[in-house]
Design an enzyme around this catalytic site. Sequence first.
Site, PDB file in Angstrom:
ATOM      1  CG  HIS A 113      -8.400   2.621   8.459  1.00 56.44           C
ATOM      2  ND1 HIS A 113      -8.955   1.448   8.922  1.00 56.44           N
ATOM      3  CD2 HIS A 113      -7.441   2.261   7.582  1.00 56.44           C
ATOM      4  CE1 HIS A 113      -8.350   0.424   8.347  1.00 56.44           C
ATOM      5  NE2 HIS A 113      -7.427   0.891   7.526  1.00 56.44           N
ATOM      6  CB  ALA A 132       3.976   5.504   3.727  1.00 58.39           C
ATOM      7  CB  VAL A 133      -0.064   4.639   8.039  1.00 59.93           C
ATOM      8  CG1 VAL A 133      -1.557   4.633   8.312  1.00 59.93           C
ATOM      9  CG2 VAL A 133       0.510   3.231   8.153  1.00 59.93           C
ATOM     10  CB  ILE A 134      -1.376   8.484   3.624  1.00 59.75           C
ATOM     11  CG1 ILE A 134       0.093   8.380   3.181  1.00 59.75           C
ATOM     12  CG2 ILE A 134      -1.982   9.807   3.208  1.00 59.75           C
ATOM     13  CD1 ILE A 134       0.317   8.349   1.699  1.00 59.75           C
ATOM     14  NE  ARG A 145       6.999  13.180   8.654  1.00 57.43           N
ATOM     15  CZ  ARG A 145       5.822  13.675   8.943  1.00 57.43           C
ATOM     16  NH1 ARG A 145       4.721  12.990   8.687  1.00 57.43           N
ATOM     17  NH2 ARG A 145       5.718  14.850   9.510  1.00 57.43           N
ATOM     18  CG  PHE A 161      -2.176   0.761   1.053  1.00 55.63           C
ATOM     19  CD1 PHE A 161      -3.229   0.258   0.319  1.00 55.63           C
ATOM     20  CD2 PHE A 161      -2.291   2.027   1.605  1.00 55.63           C
ATOM     21  CE1 PHE A 161      -4.396   0.982   0.147  1.00 55.63           C
ATOM     22  CE2 PHE A 161      -3.447   2.763   1.448  1.00 55.63           C
ATOM     23  CZ  PHE A 161      -4.502   2.241   0.716  1.00 55.63           C
TER      24      PHE A 161
END
Length: 138
Positions: A77, A69-71, A117, A13
Amino acid sequence: MAGVRIGAVVAEFNYDITHMMLELAKEHAKFLESEITRVIAVPGVFDMPLAVKKLLLDDEIDAVITLGAVIEGATDHDQIVVQHASRKIADLSLEYDKPVALGISGPGMTRLEAHQRVDYAKRAVEAAVKMYRRLNEI
């Protein structure tokens, strides 16, 4: 000093970001005279713990890094994903007595911030190598 054999778990993802993270991690591992010897791609950050466990069971792996990477989205969520994944990843490190470094950026960031990042991958490699070497000095 012998190189550290690192396993990497990489989220698919946001692959445009995580692929750059993996390449940077490989370069930094070489700089530290270590090597990423095995890579497991998983659908997303939430799916990482099982792959981390698989790598920790491998006697040919000294340490593991996680790259993702959690956007931020329209809901919370992203907060839930990072909180639960990071907790389980830390638990696995303790259970299997091997370093597992968190190279996951987020939550609460934009796509642009995630691109900025990408260097979290270097930090994860650095932490994994340092922890492995320090624990083996004891």
